[in-house]
Design a protein around this motif. Structure first.
Motif, mmCIF file in Angstrom:
data_model
loop_
_atom_site.group_PDB
_atom_site.id
_atom_site.type_symbol
_atom_site.label_atom_id
_atom_site.label_comp_id
_atom_site.label_asym_id
_atom_site.label_seq_id
_atom_site.Cartn_x
_atom_site.Cartn_y
_atom_site.Cartn_z
ATOM 1 N N UNK A 12 -12.415 14.685 -37.128
ATOM 2 C CA UNK A 12 -12.048 13.427 -36.542
ATOM 3 C C UNK A 12 -11.526 13.445 -35.342
ATOM 4 N N UNK A 13 -11.297 12.355 -34.671
ATOM 5 C CA UNK A 13 -10.735 11.987 -33.307
ATOM 6 C C UNK A 13 -9.859 11.223 -33.280
ATOM 7 N N UNK A 14 -8.831 11.482 -32.395
ATOM 8 C CA UNK A 14 -7.457 10.659 -32.321
ATOM 9 C C UNK A 14 -7.595 10.302 -30.946
ATOM 10 N N UNK A 15 -7.113 8.979 -30.422
ATOM 11 C CA UNK A 15 -6.631 8.599 -29.275
ATOM 12 C C UNK A 15 -5.187 8.011 -29.408
ATOM 13 N N UNK A 16 -4.300 8.322 -28.727
ATOM 14 C CA UNK A 16 -2.837 8.093 -28.837
ATOM 15 C C UNK A 16 -2.381 8.407 -27.581
ATOM 16 N N UNK A 17 -2.766 7.433 -26.353
ATOM 17 C CA UNK A 17 -1.936 7.223 -25.127
ATOM 18 C C UNK A 17 -1.037 6.352 -25.191
ATOM 19 N N UNK A 18 0.069 6.794 -24.468
ATOM 20 C CA UNK A 18 1.317 5.979 -24.580
ATOM 21 C C UNK A 18 0.982 4.675 -23.814
ATOM 22 N N UNK A 19 1.273 3.531 -24.339
ATOM 23 C CA UNK A 19 0.999 2.246 -23.711
ATOM 24 C C UNK A 19 -0.499 1.922 -24.070
ATOM 25 N N UNK A 20 -1.367 2.411 -24.844
ATOM 26 C CA UNK A 20 -2.563 2.102 -25.241
ATOM 27 C C UNK A 20 -2.534 2.009 -26.563
ATOM 28 N N UNK A 21 -3.603 1.137 -27.296
ATOM 29 C CA UNK A 21 -3.923 1.197 -28.703
ATOM 30 C C UNK A 21 -4.320 2.382 -29.249
ATOM 31 N N UNK A 46 -10.476 3.171 -36.901
ATOM 32 C CA UNK A 46 -9.252 2.260 -37.067
ATOM 33 C C UNK A 46 -8.746 2.193 -35.918
ATOM 34 N N UNK A 47 -8.227 0.851 -35.394
ATOM 35 C CA UNK A 47 -7.797 0.729 -34.159
ATOM 36 C C UNK A 47 -6.294 -0.072 -34.689
ATOM 37 N N UNK A 48 -5.327 0.554 -33.942
ATOM 38 C CA UNK A 48 -3.858 -0.104 -34.414
ATOM 39 C C UNK A 48 -3.420 -0.536 -32.845
ATOM 40 N N UNK A 49 -3.008 -1.585 -32.670
ATOM 41 C CA UNK A 49 -2.267 -2.231 -31.242
ATOM 42 C C UNK A 49 -1.589 -3.301 -32.011
ATOM 43 N N UNK A 50 -0.049 -2.873 -31.658
ATOM 44 C CA UNK A 50 1.479 -3.321 -32.248
ATOM 45 C C UNK A 50 1.041 -3.682 -33.495
ATOM 46 N N UNK A 51 0.830 -5.151 -33.902
ATOM 47 C CA UNK A 51 0.915 -5.313 -35.203
ATOM 48 C C UNK A 51 -0.534 -5.826 -35.821
ATOM 49 N N UNK A 60 -4.275 -4.637 -36.750
ATOM 50 C CA UNK A 60 -4.937 -3.315 -37.452
ATOM 51 C C UNK A 60 -6.357 -3.746 -37.630
ATOM 52 N N UNK A 61 -7.357 -3.077 -36.921
ATOM 53 C CA UNK A 61 -8.951 -3.621 -37.226
ATOM 54 C C UNK A 61 -9.780 -2.053 -37.471
ATOM 55 N N UNK A 62 -10.592 -2.390 -38.377
ATOM 56 C CA UNK A 62 -11.324 -1.389 -38.784
ATOM 57 C C UNK A 62 -12.779 -1.799 -38.445
ATOM 58 N N UNK A 63 -13.457 -0.598 -38.079
ATOM 59 C CA UNK A 63 -15.080 -0.960 -37.774
ATOM 60 C C UNK A 63 -15.774 0.136 -37.932
ATOM 61 N N UNK A 64 -17.139 -0.082 -37.754
ATOM 62 C CA UNK A 64 -18.200 1.102 -38.062
ATOM 63 C C UNK A 64 -18.456 1.778 -36.738
ATOM 64 N N UNK A 65 -18.716 3.079 -36.690
ATOM 65 C CA UNK A 65 -19.313 3.930 -35.516
ATOM 66 C C UNK A 65 -20.136 4.991 -35.883
ATOM 67 N N UNK A 66 -20.903 5.505 -34.964
ATOM 68 C CA UNK A 66 -21.687 6.443 -35.124
ATOM 69 C C UNK A 66 -20.911 7.870 -35.389
ATOM 70 N N UNK A 67 -21.231 8.764 -36.369
ATOM 71 C CA UNK A 67 -20.544 10.008 -36.329
ATOM 72 C C UNK A 67 -20.893 10.828 -35.637
ATOM 73 N N UNK A 68 -22.211 10.893 -34.923
ATOM 74 C CA UNK A 68 -22.974 11.537 -34.047
ATOM 75 C C UNK A 68 -22.171 11.350 -32.751
ATOM 76 N N UNK A 69 -21.633 10.156 -32.269
ATOM 77 C CA UNK A 69 -20.902 9.581 -30.989
ATOM 78 C C UNK A 69 -19.330 10.521 -31.145
ATOM 79 N N UNK A 70 -19.031 10.422 -32.509
ATOM 80 C CA UNK A 70 -17.641 11.076 -32.590
ATOM 81 C C UNK A 70 -17.548 12.803 -32.122
ATOM 82 N N UNK A 71 -18.582 13.323 -32.821
ATOM 83 C CA UNK A 71 -18.901 14.716 -32.715
ATOM 84 C C UNK A 71 -19.193 14.877 -31.243
ATOM 85 N N UNK A 72 -19.915 14.229 -30.673
ATOM 86 C CA UNK A 72 -20.316 14.382 -29.151
ATOM 87 C C UNK A 72 -19.405 14.557 -28.221
ATOM 88 N N UNK A 73 -18.214 13.649 -28.459
ATOM 89 C CA UNK A 73 -17.151 13.742 -27.488
ATOM 90 C C UNK A 73 -16.583 15.279 -27.111
#
Length: 237
Positions: A102-111, A143-148, A150-163
């Motif tokens: 899996x991939x995580x994005x957790x930059x300070x000040x960003x969702x 899953x995206x968490x921005x303050x309060x 929380x949104x869930x959506x679908x993505x391509x698993x190939x895009x995640x692996x490609x990163x």
């Protein structure tokens, strides 16, 4: 009798040394902007740490859990161990798995966001005195968490692996967001000479293994702009 006392005392000291908990040594890996790295953790989990990101992990994991902390972004290929959950702490959000990628994005000040390519991931929010479950994610979930919110959506698993191989997939991103991400990958500052241009939205895939000028040539062709590079700063016209 004195000899027995001395021997017994020595036995007690050696036992206390054997069973006293060892002090945990923590390791911190930091990537500046423009640099990426591949890291193997003590359990053979592989982490692809992104540019401008920081990873902190113990020299050896505890008996019950594998816990690390992340600031920034990374792709994880977690070594499966059903008896020893793997937990990524990113601010107040924790991501718990047994063995997955899996991939995580957790930059300070960003969702915060997590994208799953294989396996199952459980995401929770830590609050004073409790841990609140947010979602259980399966392959193709984001899953995206921005303050309060929380949104869930679908993505391509190939895009995640490609990163992890520097294949950046932008689906309806603003030009400002795209150039912001590229700026972090190449350690470049981006300046728009016409702010209206920054809101243009695009969908495209870019190979960040290529040089910055070649990537920006492709982006400029797709978005119809001119640019110049000077002292690590890109000016978009």
């Amino acid at each position: 009798m004195a000899g027995f006392f001395l021997a017994f005392t020595g036995y007690r000291l050696s036992n206390s040394q054997v069973f006293s908990p060892a002090k945990i040594k923590w390791i911190t890996k930091v990537n500046p902007r423009g640099q990426r790295s591949k890291i193997m953790l003590p359990d053979s989990t592989i982490v692809y740490l992104g540019a401008g990101s920081r990873l902190r992990f113990p020299e050896s994991f505890a008996r019950e859990l594998r816990e690390i902390s992340l600031s920034g972004e990374a792709f994880f290929e977690v070594k499966k161990n059903p008896n020893k959950p793997f937990i990524v702490h990113a601010g107040e959000i924790q991501t718990r798995v047994l063995g997955t990628s899996f991939k995580i994005e957790a930059f300070t000040g960003s969702p915060f966001s997590v994208q799953v390519s294989t396996g199952k991931v459980r995401v929770s929010r830590k609050t004073p005195g409790r841990v609140k479950a947010l979602a259980v994610l399966l392959p193709g979930d984001r899953l995206c968490v921005s303050d309060a919110e929380v949104t869930k959506s679908k993505i391509s698993t190939e895009d995640v692996l490609g990163w992890k191989d520097a294949k950046l997939n932008f689906n309806n991103y603003s030009l400002e967001d795209i150039t912001g991400i590229l700026g972090r990958w190449y350690d470049l500052r981006v300046t728009f000479k016409h702010k209206a241009k920054s809101s243009q939205r695009l969908s495209l895939i870019l190979d960040a293994n290529r040089s910055a000028d070649k990537v920006f040539d492709l982006l400029a062709s797709a978005a119809h702009f001119r640019y110049s590079i000077k002292n690590k700063e890109i000016f978009i016209y």
